[in-house]
Write a protein that holds these residues in place. Structure first.
Motif, mmCIF file in Angstrom:
data_model
loop_
_atom_site.group_PDB
_atom_site.id
_atom_site.type_symbol
_atom_site.label_atom_id
_atom_site.label_comp_id
_atom_site.label_asym_id
_atom_site.label_seq_id
_atom_site.Cartn_x
_atom_site.Cartn_y
_atom_site.Cartn_z
ATOM 1 N N PHE A 79 0.054 4.554 7.532
ATOM 2 C CA PHE A 79 1.412 4.132 7.192
ATOM 3 C C PHE A 79 1.603 4.094 5.675
ATOM 4 C CE2 PHE A 79 4.289 0.571 6.142
ATOM 5 C CZ PHE A 79 5.463 1.089 6.655
ATOM 6 N N MET B 253 -2.986 1.521 10.169
ATOM 7 C CA MET B 253 -2.156 0.929 9.131
ATOM 8 C C MET B 253 -2.325 1.690 7.817
ATOM 9 S SD MET B 253 -0.056 -1.443 9.253
ATOM 10 C CE MET B 253 0.995 -2.245 8.138
ATOM 11 N N LYS B 254 -3.511 2.222 7.625
ATOM 12 C CA LYS B 254 -3.778 2.979 6.409
ATOM 13 C C LYS B 254 -2.900 4.230 6.344
ATOM 14 C CE LYS B 254 -7.691 5.207 5.826
ATOM 15 N NZ LYS B 254 -9.113 5.499 5.616
#
Length: 75
Positions: free
Chosen positions: A4, A1-2
């Protein structure tokens, strides 16, 4: 997610804000060249204003607008 969110950061910083970085570099070279864009937008706004006023004058001269007191409920 980081990754992204780092991708979103990269898109905005390196791609979408690139024209603003070019304008910032242009401002350091010459005040006149930096403000030419402001003048262009001012001229576009002036032309649009004159066009709008000419259209309003055309409709006013044709007497197409209902100018009676009961034409609008808020009057």
């Amino acid at each position: 997610m980081k990754d992204f969110f780092y991708g979103i950061e990269d898109l905005f910083v390196n791609v979408l804000f690139a024209p603003f970085d070019a304008l910032r570099a242009l401002e350091l070279e010459s005040w006149f060249s930096a403000n030419i864009i402001s003048w262009i937008f001012s001229i576009i706004g002036l032309v649009a204003f004159v066009y709008w006023m000419m259209q309003l004058a055309k409709y006013n001269s044709n007497n197409e607008e209902d100018k009676s007191v009961t034409a609008h409920s808020y009057l």
